[in-house]
Design a protein around this motif. Structure first.
Motif, mmCIF file in Angstrom:
data_model
loop_
_atom_site.group_PDB
_atom_site.id
_atom_site.type_symbol
_atom_site.label_atom_id
_atom_site.label_comp_id
_atom_site.label_asym_id
_atom_site.label_seq_id
_atom_site.Cartn_x
_atom_site.Cartn_y
_atom_site.Cartn_z
ATOM 1 N N CYS A 177 -3.986 2.848 42.387
ATOM 2 C CA CYS A 177 -3.043 2.213 43.023
ATOM 3 C C CYS A 177 -3.650 1.963 44.452
ATOM 4 C CB CYS A 177 -1.782 3.048 43.102
ATOM 5 S SG CYS A 177 -0.840 3.032 41.825
ATOM 6 N N ILE A 178 -4.387 2.738 44.873
ATOM 7 C CA ILE A 178 -5.055 2.596 46.368
ATOM 8 C C ILE A 178 -5.884 1.497 46.442
ATOM 9 C CG2 ILE A 178 -6.718 3.803 47.925
ATOM 10 C CD1 ILE A 178 -5.553 6.343 47.335
ATOM 11 N N VAL A 179 -6.896 1.180 45.297
ATOM 12 C CA VAL A 179 -7.600 0.023 45.153
ATOM 13 C C VAL A 179 -6.801 -1.133 45.151
ATOM 14 C CG1 VAL A 179 -9.396 -0.948 43.655
ATOM 15 C CG2 VAL A 179 -9.370 1.480 44.174
ATOM 16 N N VAL A 180 -5.662 -1.065 44.271
ATOM 17 C CA VAL A 180 -4.908 -2.339 44.119
ATOM 18 C C VAL A 180 -4.254 -2.679 45.677
ATOM 19 C CG1 VAL A 180 -3.035 -3.479 43.165
ATOM 20 C CG2 VAL A 180 -4.442 -2.163 41.639
ATOM 21 N N SER A 181 -3.956 -1.619 46.319
ATOM 22 C CA SER A 181 -3.071 -2.035 47.565
ATOM 23 C C SER A 181 -4.012 -2.853 48.564
ATOM 24 C CB SER A 181 -2.697 -0.702 48.311
ATOM 25 O OG SER A 181 -3.823 0.193 48.562
ATOM 26 N N PHE A 182 -5.322 -2.370 48.629
ATOM 27 C CA PHE A 182 -6.347 -3.088 49.558
ATOM 28 C C PHE A 182 -6.469 -4.457 49.312
ATOM 29 C CE2 PHE A 182 -8.327 1.111 49.776
ATOM 30 C CZ PHE A 182 -8.253 1.390 51.191
ATOM 31 N N PHE A 183 -6.317 -4.986 47.789
ATOM 32 C CA PHE A 183 -6.298 -6.248 47.568
ATOM 33 C C PHE A 183 -4.876 -7.119 47.948
ATOM 34 C CE2 PHE A 183 -9.671 -4.467 45.008
ATOM 35 C CZ PHE A 183 -10.782 -5.184 45.617
ATOM 36 N N LEU A 184 -4.028 -6.291 47.988
ATOM 37 C CA LEU A 184 -2.582 -7.105 47.951
ATOM 38 C C LEU A 184 -2.280 -7.251 49.629
ATOM 39 C CD1 LEU A 184 -0.267 -5.249 45.406
ATOM 40 C CD2 LEU A 184 -1.099 -7.285 45.151
ATOM 41 N N ARG A 185 -1.818 -8.609 50.012
ATOM 42 C CA ARG A 185 -1.640 -8.876 51.345
ATOM 43 C C ARG A 185 -0.234 -8.382 51.687
ATOM 44 N NH1 ARG A 185 -3.864 -14.830 52.281
ATOM 45 N NH2 ARG A 185 -6.103 -14.368 51.816
ATOM 46 N N ASP A 186 -0.040 -7.997 52.821
ATOM 47 C CA ASP A 186 1.113 -7.507 53.608
ATOM 48 C C ASP A 186 1.881 -8.744 54.121
ATOM 49 O OD1 ASP A 186 3.224 -6.152 54.322
ATOM 50 O OD2 ASP A 186 2.312 -5.240 56.191
ATOM 51 N N SER A 187 2.981 -9.144 53.247
ATOM 52 C CA SER A 187 3.792 -10.419 53.448
ATOM 53 C C SER A 187 4.608 -10.075 54.847
ATOM 54 C CB SER A 187 4.701 -10.510 52.230
ATOM 55 O OG SER A 187 5.681 -9.689 52.230
ATOM 56 N N SER A 188 4.835 -8.913 55.291
ATOM 57 C CA SER A 188 5.717 -8.638 56.383
ATOM 58 C C SER A 188 4.996 -9.054 57.744
ATOM 59 C CB SER A 188 6.089 -7.398 56.648
ATOM 60 O OG SER A 188 5.067 -6.396 56.631
ATOM 61 N N LYS A 189 3.621 -8.904 57.624
ATOM 62 C CA LYS A 189 2.861 -9.289 58.703
ATOM 63 C C LYS A 189 2.811 -10.940 59.042
ATOM 64 C CE LYS A 189 -0.134 -5.563 58.991
ATOM 65 N NZ LYS A 189 -1.540 -5.002 59.217
ATOM 66 N N LEU A 208 5.189 -13.025 58.088
ATOM 67 C CA LEU A 208 6.379 -13.267 58.296
ATOM 68 C C LEU A 208 6.648 -12.950 60.068
ATOM 69 C CD1 LEU A 208 9.284 -14.233 57.699
ATOM 70 C CD2 LEU A 208 9.798 -12.179 57.208
ATOM 71 N N GLU A 209 6.239 -11.870 60.632
ATOM 72 C CA GLU A 209 6.082 -11.665 61.832
ATOM 73 C C GLU A 209 5.429 -12.569 62.628
ATOM 74 O OE1 GLU A 209 4.679 -7.652 62.425
ATOM 75 O OE2 GLU A 209 6.367 -6.762 61.402
ATOM 76 N N GLN A 210 4.231 -12.990 62.217
ATOM 77 C CA GLN A 210 3.381 -13.878 63.009
ATOM 78 C C GLN A 210 4.232 -15.263 62.817
ATOM 79 O OE1 GLN A 210 0.522 -13.482 64.568
ATOM 80 N NE2 GLN A 210 0.368 -15.420 64.982
ATOM 81 N N ILE A 261 7.142 -15.916 62.891
ATOM 82 C CA ILE A 261 8.395 -15.693 63.921
ATOM 83 C C ILE A 261 7.962 -15.776 65.115
ATOM 84 C CG2 ILE A 261 10.221 -14.321 64.636
ATOM 85 C CD1 ILE A 261 10.836 -13.519 61.665
ATOM 86 N N GLU A 262 6.876 -15.375 65.533
ATOM 87 C CA GLU A 262 6.233 -15.237 66.520
ATOM 88 C C GLU A 262 5.799 -16.802 67.197
ATOM 89 O OE1 GLU A 262 2.599 -13.188 69.369
ATOM 90 O OE2 GLU A 262 3.573 -12.186 67.472
ATOM 91 N N ASP A 263 5.225 -17.285 66.150
ATOM 92 C CA ASP A 263 4.737 -18.619 66.525
ATOM 93 C C ASP A 263 5.912 -19.800 66.841
ATOM 94 O OD1 ASP A 263 2.213 -17.890 66.333
ATOM 95 O OD2 ASP A 263 1.932 -18.696 64.066
ATOM 96 N N LEU A 264 7.024 -19.512 66.087
ATOM 97 C CA LEU A 264 8.197 -20.077 66.360
ATOM 98 C C LEU A 264 8.912 -19.976 67.608
ATOM 99 C CD1 LEU A 264 10.424 -22.219 64.959
ATOM 100 C CD2 LEU A 264 11.489 -20.213 63.881
ATOM 101 N N SER A 265 8.853 -18.860 67.931
ATOM 102 C CA SER A 265 9.671 -18.342 69.371
ATOM 103 C C SER A 265 8.732 -18.874 70.450
ATOM 104 C CB SER A 265 9.854 -16.908 69.451
ATOM 105 O OG SER A 265 8.645 -16.163 69.337
#
Length: 141
Positions: A14-26, A28-30, A32-36
């Motif tokens: 699970c720890i190894v797999v978590s390194f390869f998965l991207r965080d979608s919330s980051k 989305l935050e980027q 929204i920031e670009d849009l604003s």
């Protein structure tokens, strides 16, 4: 002991797999920031353009747009604009050019609307010769 080894292997996977998965919330935050930021920049540019237009038209900042006028009311609006421009004369040397530009644009607009020179002369403070001169020169001096 076999059960604890299996749990440890699953945890490590699970720890190894978590390194390869991207965080979608980051992402989305980027986004929204670009849009604003882009909205802020567009708003500022529109404010600057509006200020430039207000300065060019010599309007106050509390200017409101009225609905499109009919032909008779547009004639009255032209007359009122000429009267207002003449009544606001403080220094005749500076305002003569502005009033002439206003009158020139009025004459050209009335001519485009199909009014004859006689009627344009009655509606404005210009003589027929001055109106013909403006129309012949196309508004240029």
């Amino acid at each position: 002991m076999e059960f604890s080894i299996i749990l440890m292997i699953i945890g490590i996977l699970c720890i190894v797999v978590s390194f390869f998965l991207r965080d979608s919330s980051k992402k989305l935050e980027q986004d929204i920031e670009d849009l604003s930021i882009s909205i802020y920049q567009e708003t500022n540019s529109l404010k600057k353009r509006l200020k430039i237009i207000e300065e060019e038209l010599l309007l106050e900042s509390n200017f409101t747009v009225k609905p499109k006028a009919t032909n008779k009311s547009s004639i009255q609006a032209y007359k009122q604009a000429a009267q207002v421009a003449q009544s606001k004369q403080v220094n005749p040397a500076n305002n003569t050019q502005q009033i002439n530009e206003i009158l020139i644009s009025q004459v050209i607009q009335l001519n485009k609307q199909g009014y004859p020179v006689d009627e344009i002369s009655k509606m404005s403070t210009l003589s027929k010769e001055q109106i013909l001169s403006i129309l012949n020169n196309g508004g240029n001096r």
